[in-house]
Design an enzyme around this catalytic site. Structure first.
Site, PDB file in Angstrom:
ATOM      1  N   ASN A  88      -6.002  15.932  -5.248  1.00 17.61           N
ATOM      2  CA  ASN A  88      -6.340  14.618  -5.605  1.00 17.61           C
ATOM      3  C   ASN A  88      -7.308  14.602  -6.434  1.00 17.61           C
ATOM      4  O   ASN A  88      -8.725  14.952  -6.301  1.00 17.61           O
ATOM      5  CB  ASN A  88      -6.747  13.957  -4.338  1.00 17.61           C
ATOM      6  CG  ASN A  88      -6.849  12.382  -4.765  1.00 17.61           C
ATOM      7  OD1 ASN A  88      -6.879  11.966  -5.814  1.00 17.61           O
ATOM      8  ND2 ASN A  88      -7.039  11.408  -3.636  1.00 17.61           N
TER       9      ASN A  88
ATOM     10  N   HIS B  96      -2.177   2.052  -4.846  1.00 16.42           N
ATOM     11  CA  HIS B  96      -2.180   2.427  -3.653  1.00 16.42           C
ATOM     12  C   HIS B  96      -0.856   2.641  -2.845  1.00 16.42           C
ATOM     13  O   HIS B  96      -0.566   2.367  -1.778  1.00 16.42           O
ATOM     14  CB  HIS B  96      -2.722   1.308  -2.565  1.00 16.42           C
ATOM     15  CG  HIS B  96      -4.403   1.258  -2.897  1.00 16.42           C
ATOM     16  ND1 HIS B  96      -5.171  -0.018  -2.889  1.00 16.42           N
ATOM     17  CD2 HIS B  96      -5.172   2.116  -3.352  1.00 16.42           C
ATOM     18  CE1 HIS B  96      -6.294   0.045  -3.233  1.00 16.42           C
ATOM     19  NE2 HIS B  96      -6.523   1.430  -3.488  1.00 16.42           N
TER      20      HIS B  96
ATOM     21  N   ARG C 184      -1.573  14.252  -6.574  1.00 16.25           N
ATOM     22  CA  ARG C 184      -1.808  12.857  -6.635  1.00 16.25           C
ATOM     23  C   ARG C 184      -1.939  12.571  -8.166  1.00 16.25           C
ATOM     24  O   ARG C 184      -2.913  12.872  -8.818  1.00 16.25           O
ATOM     25  CB  ARG C 184      -2.606  12.339  -5.750  1.00 16.25           C
ATOM     26  CG  ARG C 184      -2.810  10.710  -5.988  1.00 16.25           C
ATOM     27  CD  ARG C 184      -4.139  10.221  -5.080  1.00 16.25           C
ATOM     28  NE  ARG C 184      -4.179   8.895  -5.272  1.00 16.25           N
ATOM     29  CZ  ARG C 184      -5.302   8.262  -5.753  1.00 16.25           C
ATOM     30  NH1 ARG C 184      -6.377   8.870  -5.592  1.00 16.25           N
ATOM     31  NH2 ARG C 184      -5.171   6.849  -5.663  1.00 16.25           N
TER      32      ARG C 184
ATOM     33  N   GLU D 268      -2.690   9.633   2.906  1.00 18.32           N
ATOM     34  CA  GLU D 268      -2.420   9.621   1.587  1.00 18.32           C
ATOM     35  C   GLU D 268      -2.088  11.114   1.479  1.00 18.32           C
ATOM     36  O   GLU D 268      -0.960  11.401   0.876  1.00 18.32           O
ATOM     37  CB  GLU D 268      -3.193   9.056   0.590  1.00 18.32           C
ATOM     38  CG  GLU D 268      -3.472   7.825   0.535  1.00 18.32           C
ATOM     39  CD  GLU D 268      -4.275   6.989  -0.371  1.00 18.32           C
ATOM     40  OE1 GLU D 268      -3.946   6.765  -1.354  1.00 18.32           O
ATOM     41  OE2 GLU D 268      -5.484   6.822   0.047  1.00 18.32           O
TER      42      GLU D 268
ATOM     43  N   ARG E  83     -15.224  -4.032  -8.055  1.00 12.26           N
ATOM     44  CA  ARG E  83     -14.459  -4.708  -8.939  1.00 12.26           C
ATOM     45  C   ARG E  83     -14.071  -6.232  -8.574  1.00 12.26           C
ATOM     46  O   ARG E  83     -14.111  -6.467  -7.526  1.00 12.26           O
ATOM     47  CB  ARG E  83     -13.081  -3.858  -8.822  1.00 12.26           C
ATOM     48  CG  ARG E  83     -13.032  -2.750  -9.592  1.00 12.26           C
ATOM     49  CD  ARG E  83     -11.614  -1.888  -9.394  1.00 12.26           C
ATOM     50  NE  ARG E  83     -11.928  -0.748  -8.814  1.00 12.26           N
ATOM     51  CZ  ARG E  83     -10.972  -0.168  -8.194  1.00 12.26           C
ATOM     52  NH1 ARG E  83      -9.610  -0.595  -8.131  1.00 12.26           N
ATOM     53  NH2 ARG E  83     -10.934   1.000  -7.539  1.00 12.26           N
TER      54      ARG E  83
END
Lengths: 403, 362
Positions: free
Chosen positions: A7, A176, A87, A385, A238
């Site tokens: 990742n 996601h 990923r 994940e 964010r």
């Protein structure tokens, strides 16, 4: 089959070595401060069988970091990877599913690089470096956006002129996806039904990013994130949804300096922008209500954060129509009962009733924290994940082999 | 007692006269010009005053002027006086195209209709006290807030459905179908959610406005196309929405007509395959569905959907479809009733002077 999941962040490289199909984790860790030298030294935190050690090593790029990781993994017997699973944040409209890497897919990845300029280029660079150094190792790219390619046109289209939409590839991509798909599969397993029959709203509430996903018959039909991960919920730094005129006004104020505005909206907004002190909603929730100005600001931050999720939850429950479950996952979704309690309060219209006691102490995950008579189940599912990427990688390669 | 309604628009002035007893207008006209100088404003209003004399040979006793923006200052319809004009001056920087021309007209109206009560009704007044959670954006600047821009229609919608729920607590989804449509969630008379934001650009896509978009899209325009704020603003306000989706200037009623033909109430959203109007219809209907679901979650349920605005007639099928979708989502099985408020903006404004008991005297 030992699958090394990689990742790649903008300045980090997380990895996990997972034996498939047993799903046993063999090793894992993270290389930090990858890139130009900083005040702190670059290092790798490497863990095997629960034994962790930190190695300080210079890593000017991700290819070097990967080399160092391979050296550490190679120290243990039987830990050599058989396959690499990467990923990839963004697959654009081009990649609808995981893909085994070859010359064509590398070319395709370069074509969509501009859609995630911070994340995709280092990941693609790493793919190419791995390919050059270990040509015998099969590599698979798993995309965060792939799960959302089933979002229908009415939900993915921005009301902008066709020409600019096409030229700039403007559409809702959603993010996601790896996590939403993983927890949907886990939820289906928990409910004892095939994932193809699952209707749900998945709430991936991370300590950083967060998004909700509407799922019909196991497929994503909407995601709160959009063209980029900036749209949607209030996140740690964010902003989420914003009146377009505000972004325009910021551009005007900052004399069209896009980087400055991007910095404000990505790194200084969200929970941090609202609270003024912390980017972590857990800090905000834990703040003592002493009646002062600071406490009032924390209280307002919590309200805005939860309100935005609640509105999207209602929106997606309506879109899904007859959901089986609402799924809570990732750091906040899994570990903060208060957030789940407040989001599920007064949702009887949708058939969702939380059990206060189960919610307060869900025990081992996955867990059902809804009342017995709740028509819609409230589930807490731990996301994974890396395991999801390992599963997709294994599935793709074994399918290819059997074909 | 007659009421004159003045609705200044960007390039024309709509006006109407209402009597005391009849719901229909005695007179409803427009001038194809919007005065921009004090002298021309006074001249135009003198002509209108003379038009009004055809009824009982009396000038209007009440004059109400629509103002699209009242900031945090104006919480209701307010009698025009020096204080109000002063406050409007302060608001001009937030709405530089609209507020100054309304101010000009108001000042002229005070002179021409010296023997009448002249008041101003604000579209944003209904939303001044939105809950903090709804009005705030997740950015550091706490002064930026959500307003809502069809408050007069929503307020009238809630009065329309007053007393329709035995409990006395009515949860209303108010859908105003105008060129820039808006959905609000209102409990009794208190709005708790609205789709428009700091400006009418946010929320549902309009005839030419983009509605909700990812903030990073604007930065993409600036970075990749090297566009400045004015150019981006022109694209988002004048070339987007239904126009952007269909590639042609299309009124909302045309899109709503496509919705009537294309929405399968029992199936997934669908437009007319292969037709860009179909896509526009599907996008609009979907955004309304999302907003409605958000409103239901905000209120903890829904009793009725009230539709209003100039396209209320064409919105009937859409509202029916929305009601069915909400029934499908509700595990209580209740279907929200659809109520149409066919009153036009002029009638609603006149009611501000005759029905509303809480007129604020500024």
């Amino acid at each position: 089959m030992n699958t090394l999941v990689l990742n790649c962040g903008s300045s980090s490289l997380k990895y996990r070595l997972i034996e498939m199909p047993s799903e046993r984790e063999l090793a894992g860790g993270e290389a930090c401060r990858v890139g130009p030298r900083t005040d702190e030294p670059a290092s790798i935190s490497h863990s095997v069988d629960g034994h962790q050690r930190v190695v300080t090593v210079d890593m000017p790029d991700h290819a070097t970091a990967f080399e160092e990781v391979m050296k550490l993994i190679g120290e243990g017997p039987g830990l050599a990877p058989d396959v690499l699973g990467h990923r990839l944040v963004h697959g654009g409209s081009r990649f609808h599913d995981s893909v085994q890497i070859d010359a064509d897919s590398i070319e395709g990845l370069h074509a969509v690089e501009g859609l995630a300029p911070l994340h995709n280029p280092p990941a693609v660079g790493l793919l190419e470096a791995c390919r050059a150094k270990y040509p015998h190792l099969p590599q698979v790219a798993v995309f965060d956006t792939a799960y959302h390619t089933t979002i229908p046109e009415c939900a993915s289209t921005y009301a902008l002129p066709l020409e600019v939409r096409q030229n700039l590839q403007l559409r809702k991509y959603g993010f996601h996806g790896t996590s939403h798909q993983y927890v949907a599969e886990e939820a289906a397993r928990l409910l004892g039904k095939p994932v193809e029959d699952l209707n749900a709203v998945s709430c991936h509430l991370g300590s950083g990013g967060a998004s909700l996903c509407a799922i019909i018959q196991g497929r994503s039909v909407d995601n709160t994130m959009g063209f980029s991960p900036l749209q949607g919920l209030v996140m740690s730094t964010r902003c989420g949804d914003l009146d377009p005129a505000i972004t325009l006004a910021l551009l005007h104020t900052h004399e069209a300096n896009c980087d400055a505005v991007e910095d404000i909206l990505n790194k200084h907004s969200g929970v941090l922008g609202l609270s003024g002190t912390s980017a972590d909603i857990r800090d905000v929730l834990a703040a003592t209500n002493d009646g002062g100005e600071e406490a009032a600001r924390m209280y307002d931050t919590t309200k805005v954060y939860l309100w935005r999720i609640r509105k999207y939850l209602g929106a997606y429950l309506t879109v899904v129509g007859k959901p089986d479950a609402v799924i809570f996952t990732d750091t906040i979704g899994e570990t903060v009962p208060e957030v789940r309690r407040k989001l599920c309060a007064d949702m009887g219209f949708f058939g969702l009733r939380l059990d206060e006691n189960r919610n307060a102490d869900p025990g081992a995950l996955p867990a059902d924290v809804s009342q017995e008579d709740s028509i819609v189940r409230a589930l807490v599912v731990k996301t994974n994940e890396e395991l999801a990427i390992a599963r997709r990688t294994y599935r793709l390669l074994t399918t290819a082999l059997s074909a | 007692m007659n009421t004159l309604v003045l609705i200044p628009r960007s390039n024309r002035l709509d006006y109407a006269v209402f009597g005391t007893w009849d719901r229909a207008a005695l007179l409803e006209l427009h001038l194809d010009t919007m005065p921009l100088e004090p002298e021309s404003a006074a001249e135009v209003l003198h002509r209108i005053r003379n038009d009004c004399r055809m009824f009982d040979n009396q000038p209007p006793q009440r004059v109400v002027i629509r103002c699209p923006f009242g900031g945090d200052v104006f919480q209701g319809t307010t009698v025009v006086g020096p204080d109000l004009l002063h406050q409007l001056d302060a608001l001009s920087e937030y709405s530089p195209l609209q507020v100054p021309r309304v101010r000009l007209l108001s000042e002229a109206a005070m002179g021409v209709f010296f023997d009448a009560t002249v008041a101003m009704a604000f579209e944003t007044a209904f939303f001044v006290n939105l809950p903090e959670s709804e009005r705030r954006y997740a950015i550091g600047d706490a002064s930026l807030r959500r307003y809502g821009y069809h408050g007069l229609f929503h307020q009238a919608a809630c009065m329309k459905s007053e007393g329709m729920t035995p409990s006395g607590c009515t949860k209303t989804l108010s859908l105003c179908l105008e060129s820039c449509s808006e959905l609000a969630a209102v409990i009794d008379h208190t709005p708790i959610m609205v789709t428009s934001g700091t400006t009418p650009l946010e929320g549902l896509p309009g005839e030419t406005t983009c509605g909700e978009i990812d903030p990073s899209i604007i930065l993409t325009f600036a970075k990749k196309l090297k566009w400045g704020p004015e150019q981006i603003n022109a694209l988002l306000t004048r070339q987007s929405g239904m126009f952007g989706l269909t590639g042609q200037h299309v009124r909302l009623d045309t899109v709503l007509a496509a919705c009537s033909a294309g929405i399968d109430p029992d199936g997934p959203l669908a437009g007319h395959d292969g037709m860009r109007t179909g896509l526009a219809c599907a996008v609009l209907a979907y955004r309304i569905l999302l907003a409605a679901g958000a409103g239901v979650a905000a209120m903890g349920g829904v009793d009725r959907i009230v539709i209003s605005g100039q396209y209320v007639h064409q919105g009937r099928a859409l509202a029916g479809w929305l009601s069915k979708r909400l029934q499908a989502a509700s595990r209580l099985g209740r279907r929200p009733k659809v109520v149409e408020n066919k009153d036009g903006l002029a009638r609603i404004l006149a009611d501000q002077m005759t029905v509303r008991p809480s007129m604020v005297v500024g």
